[in-house]
Structure formats: C-alpha cells, structure tokens
Design a protein around this motif. Sequence first.
Motif, mmCIF file in Angstrom:
data_model
loop_
_atom_site.group_PDB
_atom_site.id
_atom_site.type_symbol
_atom_site.label_atom_id
_atom_site.label_comp_id
_atom_site.label_asym_id
_atom_site.label_seq_id
_atom_site.Cartn_x
_atom_site.Cartn_y
_atom_site.Cartn_z
ATOM 1 N N VAL A 157 -61.012 -17.963 -23.224
ATOM 2 C CA VAL A 157 -61.497 -18.889 -22.199
ATOM 3 C C VAL A 157 -61.259 -18.252 -20.841
ATOM 4 C CG1 VAL A 157 -61.282 -21.187 -21.201
ATOM 5 C CG2 VAL A 157 -60.946 -20.873 -23.660
ATOM 6 N N ARG A 158 -62.305 -18.159 -20.044
ATOM 7 C CA ARG A 158 -62.208 -17.560 -18.719
ATOM 8 C C ARG A 158 -62.506 -18.614 -17.651
ATOM 9 N NH1 ARG A 158 -65.305 -11.753 -19.929
ATOM 10 N NH2 ARG A 158 -63.682 -10.941 -21.341
ATOM 11 N N PHE A 159 -61.649 -18.666 -16.646
ATOM 12 C CA PHE A 159 -61.762 -19.664 -15.591
ATOM 13 C C PHE A 159 -62.404 -19.059 -14.345
ATOM 14 C CE2 PHE A 159 -58.594 -21.402 -18.366
ATOM 15 C CZ PHE A 159 -58.717 -22.776 -18.252
ATOM 16 N N PHE A 160 -63.327 -19.847 -13.735
ATOM 17 C CA PHE A 160 -64.009 -19.442 -12.509
ATOM 18 C C PHE A 160 -63.988 -20.602 -11.521
ATOM 19 C CE2 PHE A 160 -65.748 -16.985 -15.978
ATOM 20 C CZ PHE A 160 -65.816 -15.698 -15.477
ATOM 21 N N ASP A 161 -63.948 -20.252 -10.239
ATOM 22 C CA ASP A 161 -63.925 -21.304 -9.224
ATOM 23 C C ASP A 161 -65.342 -21.682 -8.816
ATOM 24 O OD1 ASP A 161 -64.832 -19.322 -7.538
ATOM 25 O OD2 ASP A 161 -63.080 -19.327 -6.230
ATOM 26 N N GLN A 162 -65.425 -22.459 -7.740
ATOM 27 C CA GLN A 162 -66.713 -22.981 -7.273
ATOM 28 C C GLN A 162 -67.729 -21.887 -6.980
ATOM 29 O OE1 GLN A 162 -67.359 -24.650 -3.071
ATOM 30 N NE2 GLN A 162 -66.855 -26.486 -4.268
ATOM 31 N N LYS A 163 -67.251 -20.718 -6.546
ATOM 32 C CA LYS A 163 -68.138 -19.592 -6.209
ATOM 33 C C LYS A 163 -68.261 -18.589 -7.352
ATOM 34 C CE LYS A 163 -67.254 -19.896 -1.243
ATOM 35 N NZ LYS A 163 -66.811 -19.181 -0.022
ATOM 36 N N TRP A 164 -67.851 -19.002 -8.536
ATOM 37 C CA TRP A 164 -67.864 -18.150 -9.719
ATOM 38 C C TRP A 164 -66.992 -16.904 -9.532
ATOM 39 C CZ3 TRP A 164 -69.595 -19.065 -14.597
ATOM 40 C CH2 TRP A 164 -70.385 -20.200 -14.784
ATOM 41 N N GLN A 165 -65.894 -17.076 -8.797
ATOM 42 C CA GLN A 165 -64.912 -16.009 -8.662
ATOM 43 C C GLN A 165 -63.892 -16.124 -9.788
ATOM 44 O OE1 GLN A 165 -65.072 -13.498 -6.267
ATOM 45 N NE2 GLN A 165 -67.086 -14.474 -5.954
ATOM 46 N N TRP A 166 -63.574 -14.996 -10.367
ATOM 47 C CA TRP A 166 -62.647 -14.936 -11.506
ATOM 48 C C TRP A 166 -61.265 -15.469 -11.117
ATOM 49 C CZ3 TRP A 166 -62.203 -13.118 -16.612
ATOM 50 C CH2 TRP A 166 -60.921 -12.776 -17.049
ATOM 51 N N ILE A 167 -60.688 -16.339 -11.982
ATOM 52 C CA ILE A 167 -59.327 -16.851 -11.783
ATOM 53 C C ILE A 167 -58.380 -16.275 -12.822
ATOM 54 C CG2 ILE A 167 -57.856 -18.909 -11.790
ATOM 55 C CD1 ILE A 167 -60.250 -20.491 -10.751
ATOM 56 N N GLY A 168 -58.791 -16.271 -14.083
ATOM 57 C CA GLY A 168 -57.946 -15.743 -15.142
ATOM 58 C C GLY A 168 -58.379 -16.239 -16.499
#
Length: 668
Positions: free
Chosen positions: A174-185
């Motif tokens: 599972v990969r997390f992305f923020d509102q701007k589709w920037q990688w979180i982890g």
Amino acid sequence: MRLIHVVTTLDIETSFDEGKNVPRTTKVLKEFYGPGLAKKEYAILSHCWGVEEEGGQEVLFEDMKQLLTVSDEERKEIRGRTGYKKIIDTCRRAWNDGLEWVWIDTCCINKESSSELSEAINSMYKWYANAELCYVYLHDIIGDSWTNRGESKAIPKWFSRGWTLQELIAPKVVRFFDQKWQWIGEKAGLADALSEIMRIPEEVLKEGLQKVSSSVNDFQRPSVAQIFSWAADRTTTREEDRAYSLLGLLGVHMPMLYGEGKNAFRRLQLEIIRTSNDQSIFAWGCDREFGWSSSILADDPSCFRDCDEVTAWNPEWFTGELRVHSGMLDDELSKCTQERLRTFTVTNDGIQIWLPTATFGLYTEVTLACRHPHSRDLITICLVIHGSTWCRIFGDIPSPKYPGKLEFKQHFLPYKETKYPSTFTFELQDQTLSHDGFVLDHVIPDGVEVKDGLVTLSSDNDFAAVAYVRREDDTRFLVLLGYCGGRRSASPLLNFEQDPESLRSRAFERLFNSNHKPTYGNPHLMQHIHFRQSIEGVRVVYRVPFDSSVRCTVTIDIAKCAGCCTPDERSIYYLVETPRMPGLMWNYLLHKLPQSRDMPLSLMESELQVRSAHIMCIAISNCNSQVIMAVSRKAEINSGRKAISSSLLQVLDLTPSKMTSATYILQS
C-alpha cells in the motif's frame, strides 16, 4: 471484475487535449472472470468519495461508458470533475509502475445493478488482496505531517471511513500519496504511525490477517472483537455499510439489503457465529460503567471500541485455564467436552451455547473463552435472568460474599431486536417538599439530570439517585429510580452510599426482587420510610405503568407517621388511586368486597390523613350503584392499627365474620 485499461485511457485523454477525434468504439473498461482475471496484474485505488457540497464530484460507470458518445459540452463537464482527474492521475501512476490495468470503485461498478453491487461488495476484499499495488490518495492533506502525531493533530478523512479499513489491510503493498500525488510512504514503513492512529497491531499491518499461532503467546489471527474494534470510530454514508464493509475482513458472505438499517450488523454477527466459534464476539461493552442490553449481539461496531486487545482462546487453552485457575469441580469439568466448546448454534429461541456459569442473587455471570492480554482472568459478562426478562448488565456488580459454585451450563442467549423501549421517563411530583424545607441537592450518576421535573433513563443510563436535603438540620434522602429490560421502579432510600456502583446495585435489587406486579384496578405502589429519631418520614407513590408505557409519575412528600406503619424501607403498599393534585401525598388502603353475580368486583377507597394527633378515616363504597360515605370518629395515634381497623369496621358495619372477605392493607 471490471478493469480500466491504463494506456487506452491515457491515449484518449491526450487526444482530447490535442483536439483529436477518438473512435466511439474504443473501449476503456473490460470485464474479466476466473482464470482470465487471475492472470491480470492491476493497481487499485483507495480514496474517499468526493462530496458535492465541498466541490467534489465523482465519475460513475455510466459516465465513463458514455464518455466517447456524449456531446462535447457534456464531455467537458465530465472531464472537469475532481473524480475524473483522480482517474487520470491513478492511470499515470500505474503506467509509471509498469501496470496495464487499474480498478477504481467509482467507475468500475455499475451501482444501478443490485446483483453487481452485491457481488462487488462480497468480492472487494479479495480484489484488494490480489492487487499488485494499492494507491491511497489523501485528498485533504499536503505532506506527511500526519505521520508524526507529536507535530500534527490533523488526520486525513480517509482514516475515518468504513470502507478504507479493508483497503488498508488486504493489499500486500500500500502506497500513500497526498493531495498533489506526492509520495508519503508504504504501509510497512508507516506501520508504527498507522498503528497509533488506527489501533491496529503492527503485525497485522506487516503480515496481514492470515498468520496462525501455535502458542497462546505468539501472534495469531485477530479475534472478531479486535476486528470490530478497528471499525468502532469509522463512518459510512449508508448505515448498512458499517456491516457490509467488514465482510471480507471476517471471511463471511451475505446478501445486501439496503434499508435494513442496524439489522445488517446483527446479520453479520449471526453469519460469523455460523462459521466461527470465536466467543469474543460476545465480549463487547466490558468497559461500560452502566447500561443494559436485551440482546447478546451488539448494535454496531462502536460497541467494541474497548476490545482492541481482546484475544480469543481455542477450546484446549480454555479448558486448561478453567482446570488450573477457576476452581471448577471435576464433575463440572467433565461436562466441558470439545464438542460443546467448539459449537454454538443459532436457534429460534436464541444462541444455544454452553458456558461456565456462576449464579449469585439475581445475577448470573458467564465466562467467555477470551481475555485482555494484561489480565490473568478470562472475560466474564453479567446477566439478569428473571422470569421472562433477560438482560445483559454492564458495569461493576458488587462481588458476593458467598459466590455460587462455577457450573458448566447451557444457555439460550437472545439475539433478536429488543421489544423494550430504549428510554423511560419518570415525572417527579415533588412540589410540596419545599414546605418541609427540602430542596433538590444533586443527581447520581453524572450525565443524568432532572429537567422540568423529568428524569429519563435508558439502556445506557439505567438508574438515577435523586438526592434531597434539608440544610437546616442536614436531613437527607434519595429517590432511587431504575429501568432495565422493560422493568422500572422508584423507591425512597435513607441509608445510602455516594458511590454509583452501590446505588445502582440497590436499584437493581429493588427492580428485580419485588414481587409486586401492577393490575388494571391496582396500579399504584407506596413506600414509606422514617427519618432517624423523628416522627417524619418520606412517602413515595409510584404509579406502576404497563409494558406499553414509556412514562410514569412519582409523587414525593413528607408526612408525619401515625405509628401504624412499619419503618422498614422495603415495605410496599398497593394503592387504588392517587390524588389528581400534583405533589399531594395521602395514604391509601385497598379494600376488596366480595364479587357477586349481579355486581362486579367493588373497590373501597380509604383515605387516611394524619393531621396533628388525630386520624380521620373516610370510606367510600360503590355497591349496587349507591354511594355510601361515612366518617369515623377521631382515633388517637397511640391506638395504632387496632383503632384504624375498628374505625373501618364501624364505618362499613362489618362484623368479625365478614372480615375474611376484606383486605385492609397489602404489605410486603
């Protein structure tokens, strides 16, 4: 399963941007089943649906299907939606990761088809589990500040939604992305932060649900109660989805019946019981201080909020624990066969189950095959079984001085929706107390209040102690109210403790131990107790309602005692009728005349008023439609009951031989 072809979707979007025509026969969505689906590698999106009021709008199946056939104006409107941008961004991310297909719930399920929707809900956990990658799109946050709880209190909405729970646990990556589709982890790397936010063990986030333990101390598959606890604070748009979103996590299947409300969660629990012997499903509400339930099943996942560390025990561990620590006798242990411990059945009379059982007073305590990891004791739940009344009681019950022996018994635990009202209101008529210097002091427990003379009890707050005080001499008393399982009571109390547990226990004793039952001709009860070293006492008249009632009146007054009543606060008198004037307290005696063929059962209403040092008796009898009234002579207080009885006999002209047909006072 219907999937979106990544390259085709991105090519179409490029053609739109460049103003090129796209053949109307081009297919973006394609369906796969069985072996064909098993060969497909796809990414899957986990997100929160957009809310129109907040500017969000999704692209549904029909929109995607008609994207190439609608007018340019309609296509422009669809492409301008936030949901369309989400689809395109997901496809771009999948293309970068070398995946040909993606699945997005908004446009890959035809929600107009109830059969397709039901199939999708029952299959969704498997679809997420089989995905190569799962993208979590957090639309309402920028950056990764939420991963550090010490720096930020802002939690993305995604963590509060019901469906996203299985979408986090089922996929391997599972990969997390923020509102701007920037990688979180990734999930594995964020397991510590995710566990803190969601109360899910790190082992589950890293290993999944399927790891099986060979020892009681090893990590094992989470109990049913644990899984429900993860969903305790999650919400869904439809009430039924709180249950449907948990199907895959619990490995069960059932049809969707939108419109059934909270019954969906009850059906889910019954389906689990049919396929599992995990008794932690009954362990909900153990940390509640008060309240009751007429069903052994919970109303919704929030009831399991305190069960995030409850572990289930298999029958072998359970019998071993009973043998070593419970003190159960050998003849009772011999009844604990593996067959009885492994099986419990849903019947029309309840859930048939064998459990270790201890009975003391009106309480029955049963032991479940589960426990909290920080406690040596197995989890127990308390039941009250009184005639046709069955209730589960929450909170602490005072331990008995001489507890009953532990026996292995069969129970039929009710699971159907309660027939009892969830709330009951007592109307306190205490207007005359001020004439004797008494005022309302406080109400126990916290959270219950007297408002406009009304006290409302419920299945969450099942008792109230309304305290009155006369401050000039610090004279105090309580009116103890109780409501449980359709039963209700009101009684005065002088010698009382301030702790809620003890007061609640006394309320329940009076609630269930009373043998007095209302009748249509005799619906009132009166209780009288003396103040210490005083001729004054508290008198409470309680109008006993019938099952269909959700409200009753409680009249409270101070009266001088004539010496003819018992000081025992447990004494209860039946009354025929109460005055229509609120707050006025009289004594009432009930007289039953013989019933003849030409006359229905007649009732004589006797009014006994104590004023100064005199007793005045008024007898009224309805015999053959004639009203007869007589007033007795004054009787001195110290004459006591004999004077009262002789006065009534004189008024009614009853000879001693006729006394057998008259009952002057009914007293417990």
